[in-house]
Design a protein around this motif. Sequence first.
Motif, PDB file in Angstrom:
ATOM      1  N   LYS A 177      16.604  96.759  44.559  1.00  0.00           N
ATOM      2  CA  LYS A 177      17.078  97.933  45.304  1.00  0.00           C
ATOM      3  C   LYS A 177      16.001  98.685  46.035  1.00  0.00           C
ATOM      4  N   THR A 178      14.766  98.639  45.544  1.00  0.00           N
ATOM      5  CA  THR A 178      13.760  99.444  46.231  1.00  0.00           C
ATOM      6  C   THR A 178      13.739  99.028  47.678  1.00  0.00           C
ATOM      7  N   GLY A 179      13.726  99.976  48.550  1.00  0.00           N
ATOM      8  CA  GLY A 179      13.683  99.610  49.957  1.00  0.00           C
ATOM      9  C   GLY A 179      15.044  99.256  50.475  1.00  0.00           C
ATOM     10  N   ILE A 180      15.683  98.281  49.850  1.00  0.00           N
ATOM     11  CA  ILE A 180      16.985  97.824  50.340  1.00  0.00           C
ATOM     12  C   ILE A 180      17.984  98.976  50.356  1.00  0.00           C
ATOM     13  N   MET A 181      18.024  99.740  49.255  1.00  0.00           N
ATOM     14  CA  MET A 181      18.977 100.850  49.194  1.00  0.00           C
ATOM     15  C   MET A 181      18.669 101.898  50.242  1.00  0.00           C
ATOM     16  N   GLU A 182      17.379 102.203  50.397  1.00  0.00           N
ATOM     17  CA  GLU A 182      16.985 103.204  51.390  1.00  0.00           C
ATOM     18  C   GLU A 182      17.338 102.713  52.788  1.00  0.00           C
ATOM     19  N   LEU A 183      17.077 101.436  53.017  1.00  0.00           N
ATOM     20  CA  LEU A 183      17.363 100.855  54.327  1.00  0.00           C
ATOM     21  C   LEU A 183      18.859 100.925  54.622  1.00  0.00           C
ATOM     22  N   ALA A 184      19.659 100.517  53.624  1.00  0.00           N
ATOM     23  CA  ALA A 184      21.114 100.520  53.813  1.00  0.00           C
ATOM     24  C   ALA A 184      21.606 101.932  54.099  1.00  0.00           C
ATOM     25  N   THR A 185      21.048 102.901  53.357  1.00  0.00           N
ATOM     26  CA  THR A 185      21.469 104.295  53.560  1.00  0.00           C
ATOM     27  C   THR A 185      21.112 104.754  54.968  1.00  0.00           C
ATOM     28  N   ALA A 186      19.908 104.380  55.413  1.00  0.00           N
ATOM     29  CA  ALA A 186      19.482 104.779  56.759  1.00  0.00           C
ATOM     30  C   ALA A 186      20.399 104.178  57.817  1.00  0.00           C
ATOM     31  N   VAL A 187      20.700 102.877  57.662  1.00  0.00           N
ATOM     32  CA  VAL A 187      21.578 102.207  58.628  1.00  0.00           C
ATOM     33  C   VAL A 187      22.945 102.882  58.659  1.00  0.00           C
ATOM     34  N   TRP A 188      23.411 103.232  57.467  1.00  0.00           N
ATOM     35  CA  TRP A 188      24.714 103.892  57.349  1.00  0.00           C
ATOM     36  C   TRP A 188      24.710 105.223  58.105  1.00  0.00           C
ATOM     37  N   LEU A 189      23.658 106.032  57.875  1.00  0.00           N
ATOM     38  CA  LEU A 189      23.582 107.345  58.526  1.00  0.00           C
ATOM     39  C   LEU A 189      23.461 107.202  60.047  1.00  0.00           C
ATOM     40  N   ILE A 190      22.655 106.223  60.470  1.00  0.00           N
ATOM     41  CA  ILE A 190      22.498 106.018  61.918  1.00  0.00           C
ATOM     42  C   ILE A 190      23.836 105.634  62.541  1.00  0.00           C
ATOM     43  N   GLY A 191      24.571 104.750  61.845  1.00  0.00           N
ATOM     44  CA  GLY A 191      25.888 104.347  62.339  1.00  0.00           C
ATOM     45  C   GLY A 191      26.808 105.549  62.507  1.00  0.00           C
ATOM     46  N   ILE A 192      26.798 106.440  61.536  1.00  0.00           N
ATOM     47  CA  ILE A 192      27.632 107.641  61.619  1.00  0.00           C
ATOM     48  C   ILE A 192      27.220 108.481  62.813  1.00  0.00           C
ATOM     49  N   ALA A 193      25.903 108.657  62.966  1.00  0.00           N
ATOM     50  CA  ALA A 193      25.403 109.487  64.070  1.00  0.00           C
ATOM     51  C   ALA A 193      25.823 108.900  65.412  1.00  0.00           C
TER      52      ALA A 193
END
Lengths: 119, 474
Positions: free
Chosen positions: B109-125
Amino acid sequence: MKDLKLFDAEYKLMDIIWELEPINSTELTRICQNKLGWKKSTTYTMIRKLSNRGILQNENATVTALVKRDQVRKYESETLLEEKFEGSLPVFLATFLQGRKLSKSEAQELQKLIEEATK
Amino acid sequence: MSRLFVTVFNMSLTASYVALVVIFIRMLLKKLPKVFSYMLWAVVWFRLVCPVSIESPLSLVPAESPIPYSIANSINPDLQFSVENIGNALNHSVNPSVPFADSIASLNKTGIMELATAVWLIGIAVLLCYSISSYFKLSLRLSTATLYKENIYETDRINTPFVFGFIRPKIFIPTGLAQNELDYILKHEQVHIKRKDHIIKPLAFLAVVLHWFNPLIWYCFFLMSKDMEMSCDERVLIESKEDIRASYSNSLLSLSVKQSGILMPLTFGESNVKARIKNVLNFKKPLLWKVFIAAILVAVVSVVLMTNPNENGRGNVFSNTVSFFKQFNRDSSLAAAEKFLKYKTEYVGNAPKVGNIIYLLAFPEKVSYDHFELYTDSVPYAVTVYLMTDTQTINYYAQTLDQSLFEKNAIIMFSLIGNVDYINFNLTDGKSDYLVQYTRDDANAIIGRDVREFSEGKQEFAELLKKLDAIKEN
């Protein structure tokens, strides 16, 4: 030929101006608000746009039309003829008269127009 | 933020399950007024946006939260995609009640979770920016629309009639519509306004934006829009005194020719014309008993899908599968309990047994067990477990509040080693140390009773292990 193509909203505004010109611009926004449901800013934007195109002028808060209703109609009918009837008036008239009878007075009026135009 | 993403992801999985049920029920309701299908989507929406839900013994929703929160916090270095994981994922897709959390949790999860969260937030934006900008673009285009009457405006800048605006919605129509067409269109749009569809649709779209990574939710949005339009058509037909089906269909058809195919989430745009015409032509005023049955069905489905199961009652079709997997879990925790209980000891001085217990404990992957020390000269008796790790992990544990892994292991040791008073975990990267200390009182307080009682038998210890698993998520 100068571009006199007017959108529906522009034509409706010009309709009011042709009727009441010269007209005070504040007065015009009030009328537009009632008749067209426009905000003040919308009316002013439209005035500015049309004055940039040389269709009207707004000087000292007085709006006057620079283009007459007839000119716009002429432009509209000519573009219609060009675009849809290859610029041929007979083709246009033939299509227009398809399945339609002219009244006597209409026919006489047309005849007079044709005679004047061919003099 | 990762935690929030895990929450939304779990909600997405639950909502997908609910959505599949709704799609199925929708097929059963095919012949009935579409307003029932339309209402069903409220449950899916509720599941998409509401993280907490009411518990009820009537629930048909799987109980386990599919992915534990600890996924966002735990630190495991490398990704392992194994056949086993894929197998678990497959199981999960067949039956949503299988917790495939274990396999996911063992992934990195290290990195992967942060990356997924970032991608998710960018998609919303991106989606929000796109919708807001298209809203303002359209609003600019509509500013020159001229008053037709009441709240109806006409303009030659649009091809299809729609409702626009939230607080004071206006109906916009293209110029040059035939009078009889106009009648139907205005009735249709007025029904939309009366039912607050102009607010419901953007709210639904917001839920889609939140769950944009889930294609099923987009499909649901498409189906919901279709049901919304169809039920609106039906309302116009019901309210009209004469049979206007033929002319109404004609109006739909003539407007469909002019429509453009851009995605306009905030407007009504006449969509799905073919299906709608079919629906209009086949429409009959529904029989009362059918309406009654449909209403009951919708109510039951809503309750059953809106609520989560509570602890004591699950008298439903899923109970068999659920109990099967509970049985499975119990068997595996019984086996683990048996291993631990072999090394149960009354005295902290029994070094071989204490060592074996520590050997059975689970630590995060980057953390490895090094050695342990016993303090047995005088009370208080203590065990210190020395763990090797890297700087990053030390810093992580020094900062985070989440100590659940140590807590869990400490409680296991307090339960099995009769007279130990302190359990210390010493984390070192060779340069600096980080010490976590637990007392017996801590352990008893967390569990709510003397943890030694759990080492009396296999069943009890398995129960303790299960309790500890639950702690992990909080």
